[in-house]
Scaffold this motif. Structure first.
Motif, PDB file in Angstrom:
ATOM      1  N   ASN A  62     -29.805   1.042 -28.866  1.00 36.06           N
ATOM      2  CA  ASN A  62     -28.775   1.760 -28.113  1.00 36.06           C
ATOM      3  C   ASN A  62     -27.398   1.569 -28.741  1.00 36.06           C
ATOM      4  O   ASN A  62     -26.563   2.483 -28.732  1.00 36.06           O
ATOM      5  CB  ASN A  62     -28.748   1.285 -26.657  1.00 36.06           C
ATOM      6  N   SER A 111     -29.704   7.265 -19.588  1.00 33.03           N
ATOM      7  CA  SER A 111     -29.734   6.412 -18.388  1.00 33.03           C
ATOM      8  C   SER A 111     -29.651   4.931 -18.715  1.00 33.03           C
ATOM      9  O   SER A 111     -29.348   4.131 -17.840  1.00 33.03           O
ATOM     10  CB  SER A 111     -31.020   6.683 -17.598  1.00 33.03           C
ATOM     11  N   ASP A 112     -29.922   4.545 -19.963  1.00 34.31           N
ATOM     12  CA  ASP A 112     -30.043   3.121 -20.288  1.00 34.31           C
ATOM     13  C   ASP A 112     -28.954   2.644 -21.243  1.00 34.31           C
ATOM     14  O   ASP A 112     -29.218   1.952 -22.206  1.00 34.31           O
ATOM     15  CB  ASP A 112     -31.413   2.818 -20.890  1.00 34.31           C
ATOM     16  N   SER A 114     -26.425   0.660 -20.350  1.00 30.28           N
ATOM     17  CA  SER A 114     -25.689  -0.408 -19.663  1.00 30.28           C
ATOM     18  C   SER A 114     -25.077  -1.388 -20.653  1.00 30.28           C
ATOM     19  O   SER A 114     -24.058  -2.028 -20.361  1.00 30.28           O
ATOM     20  CB  SER A 114     -26.624  -1.151 -18.701  1.00 30.28           C
ATOM     21  N   PRO A 183     -39.092   0.473 -23.181  1.00 26.83           N
ATOM     22  CA  PRO A 183     -37.987   1.098 -22.445  1.00 26.83           C
ATOM     23  C   PRO A 183     -37.156   2.061 -23.288  1.00 26.83           C
ATOM     24  O   PRO A 183     -36.773   3.132 -22.800  1.00 26.83           O
ATOM     25  CB  PRO A 183     -37.160  -0.113 -21.983  1.00 26.83           C
ATOM     26  N   ASN A 187     -37.447   5.749 -21.803  1.00 30.43           N
ATOM     27  CA  ASN A 187     -36.208   6.254 -21.220  1.00 30.43           C
ATOM     28  C   ASN A 187     -35.708   7.480 -21.972  1.00 30.43           C
ATOM     29  O   ASN A 187     -35.215   8.442 -21.377  1.00 30.43           O
ATOM     30  CB  ASN A 187     -35.135   5.169 -21.227  1.00 30.43           C
ATOM     31  N   ASP A 191     -35.244  10.945 -20.099  1.00 31.94           N
ATOM     32  CA  ASP A 191     -33.894  11.512 -20.070  1.00 31.94           C
ATOM     33  C   ASP A 191     -33.852  12.876 -20.743  1.00 31.94           C
ATOM     34  O   ASP A 191     -33.074  13.752 -20.347  1.00 31.94           O
ATOM     35  CB  ASP A 191     -32.902  10.561 -20.752  1.00 31.94           C
ATOM     36  N   ARG A 376     -37.372  -2.449 -15.693  1.00 35.28           N
ATOM     37  CA  ARG A 376     -37.287  -2.329 -17.147  1.00 35.28           C
ATOM     38  C   ARG A 376     -36.904  -0.935 -17.637  1.00 35.28           C
ATOM     39  O   ARG A 376     -36.425  -0.793 -18.764  1.00 35.28           O
ATOM     40  CB  ARG A 376     -38.640  -2.721 -17.770  1.00 35.28           C
ATOM     41  N   TYR A 377     -37.107   0.085 -16.814  1.00 29.24           N
ATOM     42  CA  TYR A 377     -36.882   1.466 -17.258  1.00 29.24           C
ATOM     43  C   TYR A 377     -35.834   2.124 -16.360  1.00 29.24           C
ATOM     44  O   TYR A 377     -36.115   2.472 -15.209  1.00 29.24           O
ATOM     45  CB  TYR A 377     -38.180   2.266 -17.211  1.00 29.24           C
ATOM     46  N   SER A 378     -34.653   2.303 -16.890  1.00 24.78           N
ATOM     47  CA  SER A 378     -33.559   2.869 -16.089  1.00 24.78           C
ATOM     48  C   SER A 378     -33.807   4.322 -15.718  1.00 24.78           C
ATOM     49  O   SER A 378     -33.188   4.839 -14.782  1.00 24.78           O
ATOM     50  CB  SER A 378     -32.245   2.754 -16.864  1.00 24.78           C
ATOM     51  N   SER A 379     -34.701   5.012 -16.421  1.00 24.58           N
ATOM     52  CA  SER A 379     -34.983   6.416 -16.122  1.00 24.58           C
ATOM     53  C   SER A 379     -35.967   6.579 -14.969  1.00 24.58           C
ATOM     54  O   SER A 379     -36.174   7.690 -14.481  1.00 24.58           O
ATOM     55  CB  SER A 379     -35.554   7.111 -17.364  1.00 24.58           C
TER      56      SER A 379
END
Length: 549
Positions: A62, A111-112, A114, A183, A187, A191, A376-379
């Motif tokens: 990321n 979404s991930d 952070s 993830p 994700n 997304d 573990r998966y923001s989506s």
């Protein structure tokens, strides 16, 4: 940490920006032929080459994607009063994932992020006309599960050994993030489905790829607006970017068409969803997930009850990850395999039912699958959640998930005598593991307590009583006050509460029984070799039994 130098080639009268992102090593050496072709076929284009520190480092992908966005942003802003009319992203191998992630970040749809902070959409993301991928892992690399068709056993063994060593000694996070179901990959796929109007993505793939299987190349679930084009016969993974010689010349021509030809003149060799039409009439999808040591015979009757309650605009997904015995359930890596499997099913559902909200009923290990996926998966987002025989930690952060809008509401059935949860998962929670006794001690968060049922009469499968199916279906349909009163009790079984309180004792008893029985079998034999052979057979028998129970 210092970064490799960015290479920016600005050309007179340019109105297009072509961004080139290399394979996982981060070096541009293999991309020379690609860059030469871009110069040839996009004469009015600036070329931005973005190397990065890759290889076996523990770099967060990321962060690399975010840096790519920053570099593109700098190039766009430096144009001043004459903005680019078009932006093209080109990614090879792992760089294909980075190119798509960079677009998601730029469009504000990731979404991930952070680790880098959520950012608003950048104006230039609308200028991205196409993304060209060369041998990209669109679904992630699943070679750790199944050997790619064209990968030799020798190289496959080396790859698996390298992954195992990297996992044990905690290095190579970057390349491990490209594994199917991780993830980063899941994700990205989820997304991508949320994009209202994604750019057309052209994926060039060889027919002899010796690193990535065809299944990993072709994402027929999340790959909306993808165009898949085969390169000339005999192209392997490295050959995808090798434009030398007669074969390379043919590959170069295919790449140049992918860069320069109008999208409508690039027919795809594969169809999105394999001919299945996404169904916009379905407004609600409900997963019905079984647990361990469970053949799921109750799933279909419950799915029918949900269908009857919720009507024709609802689809139920009777998900089956196979029979899971006790021993694999107690091993984290085995549990996580099923979490990754669930996220693949989740993405397929999002692709097939794009306008539907998703709800979830889980029993036993089925509760762990969703809880772990949400962590573990923001989506991953769900509307209504119903847990029975939950093996999730009592202090699970349902409040945070509900407040973040990722969970609508949660109902947890707490049984009067679920000694299975009270002894086995409970000890993991005390020792800091990711299992817990939520199905017997209940959840402590305020949002979980709102609709928690304390207590339903019975053991581990108490809530699977058919008399309770109506109450479950009503909650999933949005009604919170429908409860099966005849199955409810005011207090729990005292013996089960005591067993849970001293769960360590029962584990010690179990271990002592195994040891004493083993010694009783081994010591009647006089010779040391005989004892070793019998002990080995006993251990094998125990492992076999644990995988069958």
């Amino acid at each position: 940490m210092t970064h490799p130098s960015i290479l920016f080639e600005e050309r007179l009268g340019s109105n297009c920006l072509v961004v080139v992102i290399p394979q996982y090593s981060g070096h541009m050496r293999l991309m020379k032929g690609v860059i030469a072709s871009i110069r040839n076929v996009v004469p009015n284009g600036d070329i931005l080459q973005i190397p990065y520190r890759g290889g076996l480092r523990n770099t967060d992908p990321n962060l690399i994607a975010d840096r790519i966005v920053d570099e593109i942003n700098n190039a766009v802003q430096n144009r001043g009063a004459s903005p680019y009319k078009e932006i093209i992203l080109v990614g090879y191998s792992f760089g294909a994932l980075l190119a798509r992630k960079a677009y998601l970040i730029a469009s504000g749809a990731a979404s991930d992020v952070s680790t880098i902070g959520r950012r608003a959409a950048l104006p230039w993301h609308g200028q991205v006309s196409r993304i060209v991928l060369l041998a990209g892992f669109c679904r992630g690399w699943s070679g750790c599960i199944e050997r790619p068709e064209n990968c030799s056993i020798f190289w496959y063994t080396i790859l698996l050994a390298l992954l195992l060593i990297a996992r044990v000694f905690h290095f190579g996070k970057l390349i491990r993030s490209a594994l199917a179901g991780t993830p980063f990959v899941a994700n990205l796929r989820a997304d991508w489905l949320s994009l209202e109007k994604p750019p057309t993505t052209v994926q060039l793939l060889g027919d002899r790829d010796d690193v990535v299987s065809e299944r990993d190349h072709i994402d027929l679930e999340a790959g909306r607006h993808f165009v898949y084009i085969r390169l000339p016969s005999g192209t392997n993974h490295l050959g995808t970017v090798n434009f030398r010689g007669e074969e390379g010349e043919r590959r170069r021509k295919v790449f140049e068409r992918a860069i320069a030809k109008p999208i409508e003149d690039l027919p795809s060799e594969y169809e999105f969803m394999e001919g299945k039409s996404p169904r916009s009439d379905v407004k609600h999808v409900v997963f019905v997930m079984h647990g361990i040591r469970d053949f799921g015979r109750w799933q279909r009757p419950l799915a029918e009850a949900i269908q009857n309650e919720c009507g024709t605009a609802v689809e139920t997904v009777i998900a089956d990850y196979g029979y899971m015995p006790m021993l694999p359930f107690l091993i984290l890596s085995e549990r996580q395999k099923n979490v990754r499997w669930f996220m693949d099913r989740y993405i397929e559902v999002k692709a097939l039912y794009p306008r539907a909200r998703i709800s979830y009923f889980g029993h036993s290990n089925g509760t762990y699958l969703l809880a772990s996926a949400l962590e573990r998966y923001s989506s991953c987002r769900v509307d209504r959640v119903v847990f029975a025989g939950s093996v999730v930690k009592t202090k699970y952060d349902w409040d945070g998930l509900v407040n973040a809008g990722r969970v609508g509401a949660i109902r947890n059935y707490v049984a009067t005598g679920d000694v299975v949860v009270g002894i086995f998962p409970a000890i993991f929670e005390r020792w800091g593991g990711d299992l817990g006794a939520g199905g017997f001690l209940g959840f402590t968060s305020a949002e979980a307590k709102r609709f928690q049922v304390e207590f339903i009469d019975g053991g581990h499968s108490a809530a699977l009583n058919r008399e309770n199916f109506g109450a479950i279906s009503s909650f999933i349909n949005g009604k919170t006050d429908n409860l099966c009163k005849q199955l409810q009790r005011e207090k729990q079984n005292g013996f089960c509460l005591l067993a849970c309180k001293f769960c360590e004792f029962w584990w010690l008893v179990l271990i002592a029984v195994i040891v004493v029985v083993g010694l009783g079998i081994i010591f009647p034999f006089n010779s040391i070799p005989d004892r070793i052979i019998v002990a080995g057979c006993y251990v094998v028998l125990l492992i076999f039994a644990a995988y069958r129970l």
